[in-house]
Enzyme design. Sequence first.
Site, PDB file in Angstrom:
ATOM      1  N   CYS A 195      27.529  46.013  27.796  1.00 58.80           N
ATOM      2  CA  CYS A 195      27.393  45.773  29.241  1.00 58.80           C
ATOM      3  C   CYS A 195      26.843  44.382  29.537  1.00 58.80           C
ATOM      4  O   CYS A 195      27.228  43.759  30.518  1.00 58.80           O
ATOM      5  CB  CYS A 195      26.495  46.828  29.853  1.00 58.80           C
ATOM      6  SG  CYS A 195      24.855  46.847  29.122  1.00 58.80           S
TER       7      CYS A 195
ATOM      8  N   ASN B 282      30.451  47.763  37.915  1.00 61.47           N
ATOM      9  CA  ASN B 282      30.067  48.308  36.613  1.00 61.47           C
ATOM     10  C   ASN B 282      31.195  48.042  35.612  1.00 61.47           C
ATOM     11  O   ASN B 282      32.259  47.516  35.979  1.00 61.47           O
ATOM     12  CB  ASN B 282      29.784  49.811  36.746  1.00 61.47           C
ATOM     13  CG  ASN B 282      28.933  50.356  35.604  1.00 61.47           C
ATOM     14  OD1 ASN B 282      28.608  49.642  34.649  1.00 61.47           O
ATOM     15  ND2 ASN B 282      28.576  51.621  35.695  1.00 61.47           N
TER      16      ASN B 282
END
Length: 349
Positions: free
Chosen positions: A155, A313
Site C-alpha cells: 500500500c 484505496n
Amino acid sequence: MASSFSQSFYVLALFIILVSWSSRVTTSRKLVELEACSRERHEQWMMEHGKDYMDDAEKEKRYQIYRENVEFIESFNANNNETFKLGVNQFADKTFEEFKSSALNGNKKGSLDLLGTEIEKPFKYENVTEIPETMDWRQRGAVTPIKDQNVCGSCWAFATVAITESIHQITTGKLESLSEQELIDCVRGEKTSGCDGGYMEDAFKFILRKKGIASEAKYPYKGVDRTCNSTIEANTTASIKGYQMVPRNNETALLQAVANQPVGVYVEAGHRAFQFYSGGVFTGKCRTKTDHVVAIVGYGSTKEGIKYWIVKNSWGTNWGEKGYMRMKRDIISKKGLCGLAKKPLYPIA
Ligand SMILES: *[C@@H]1O[C@H](CO)[C@@H](O)[C@H](O)[C@H]1NC(C)=O
Ligand SMILES: *[C@@H]1O[C@H](CO)[C@@H](O)[C@H](O)[C@H]1NC(C)=O
Ligand SMILES: *[C@@H]1O[C@H](CO)[C@@H](O)[C@H](O)[C@H]1NC(C)=O
Ligand SMILES: *[C@@H]1O[C@H](CO)[C@@H](O)[C@H](O)[C@H]1NC(C)=O
Ligand SMILES: *[C@@H]1O[C@H](CO)[C@@H](O)[C@H](O)[C@H]1NC(C)=O
C-alpha cells in the site's frame, strides 16, 4: 367430571406436542434452506471473484469463513444506524488475520518518525485562504483508475504512486500511470521492504535520488518481491523536486493541502468494518495505530452536512465505492479518523 378433565388434558398435551414438533421441523427446514442458500451464494461469489479452491476440504473451510463474514456483515447492517454500510467483497473468504497480513502495510506499523527532519519546510500551503467548498481531483483528471495491491503489503507504494501521478498531472497536464513494482523492487530503505511493507518517506527519497519513476507500462505490477531491474528503472516518466509533511494533527492544514493536490496519509485500517466497507461516510470505531497507507484525492460534504475526505484505496474496484472510501472529516480528535491527520505527506514537483 374427572374423566372429562383428563380427556381434555390429553388433548391439550397432544396439541402442545404436535405444535412444538411441527415448529421444530420448520425451524430445521429453515436452517437447511438458509444453509443451501448461502452455499449457493458462496458458489455465486466464487464465480464473480474468479475463486477456485485446491480441494473440497479447502472449499469447505473457505465456505465456513465466508458464511461467518456474511453473517457479520448482515448483522452489522441490520443492527447499526451508521452513515456507512458493509458489503460482501473479495475479502469474504478470508479470516480477519489473513486480511490484515495481506491487504495492509505488510508488518509495518506507524510512520517513520526519524525522517521528519528531512522534510522540507515551511508548509507550502500555510497561507492558502482560497479553499473551495468541495474538491474532487478525479473530476479534474488528476487521478488514475483504481489499482489492486493483491496479496502484497505494498500500500505504501500505491499511495506514493497515486499522489505522484496527481502532482505530475497537475504540473504537466499529463496523466500517466506510474510504477508501484519499481518501488517494491528498488526501494531499499532501512525500514521499507517491498511486499513486507514500507513508508512513503523512503519511496520519495528513492524517486528523488533516482530523479524519477518509471511508468506502469514499462515496469508493470506483479505483486511479489523481485530484484530491481535497473534497465527499466533508468527510463523515468515522472519526477519530483521534494516532499513535505502537512503540519501534524491538523485537519485545517490538511484541507489547505488537499485543495491544491492529493495527499498520502497513514491510517489504521485493520478493522472488519474497514475490510468490508461498501459505501457511505465511514465513521468506523478505529483507533490511530496506523497500519495502512492511502491517498486523499478530494473532500466534500453530504446533503445532511456530514463532511468527508475522498480516499483512494488500492484494493480494486469491488471494495467500497468503486475502490474509494469517504472518511469522516473534521472529527473531534486532532489525529483525524483512523489517524489520517497524524502524518500526511505530499510530493513537490
Ligand atoms: C438513525 O440516525 C439518523 C441520523 O443520525 C437519526 O435521525 C435517526 O433517528 C436514527 N434512528 C435510530 C433508530 O436510531
Ligand atoms: C506565509 O506568510 C508569511 C507572512 O507573510 C511568510 O513569512 C511565509 O513565508 C509565507 N509562507 C509561505 C509558504 O509562503
Ligand atoms: C529488465 O528489463 C528489460 C527491458 O524490459 C529486459 O530486457 C531485461 O531482461 C530485464 N532484466 C532482468 C534482469 O529482468
Ligand atoms: C524509454 O522508454 C521509451 C518509451 O517507452 C522508449 O522509446 C525508449 O527506447 C526507452 N529508453 C531506454 C533507454 O530504454
Ligand atoms: C492548523 O493549521 C492552520 C492552517 O495552516 C493554522 O492556522 C493553525 O494554527 C493550526 N492549528 C494548530 C493547532 O496548530
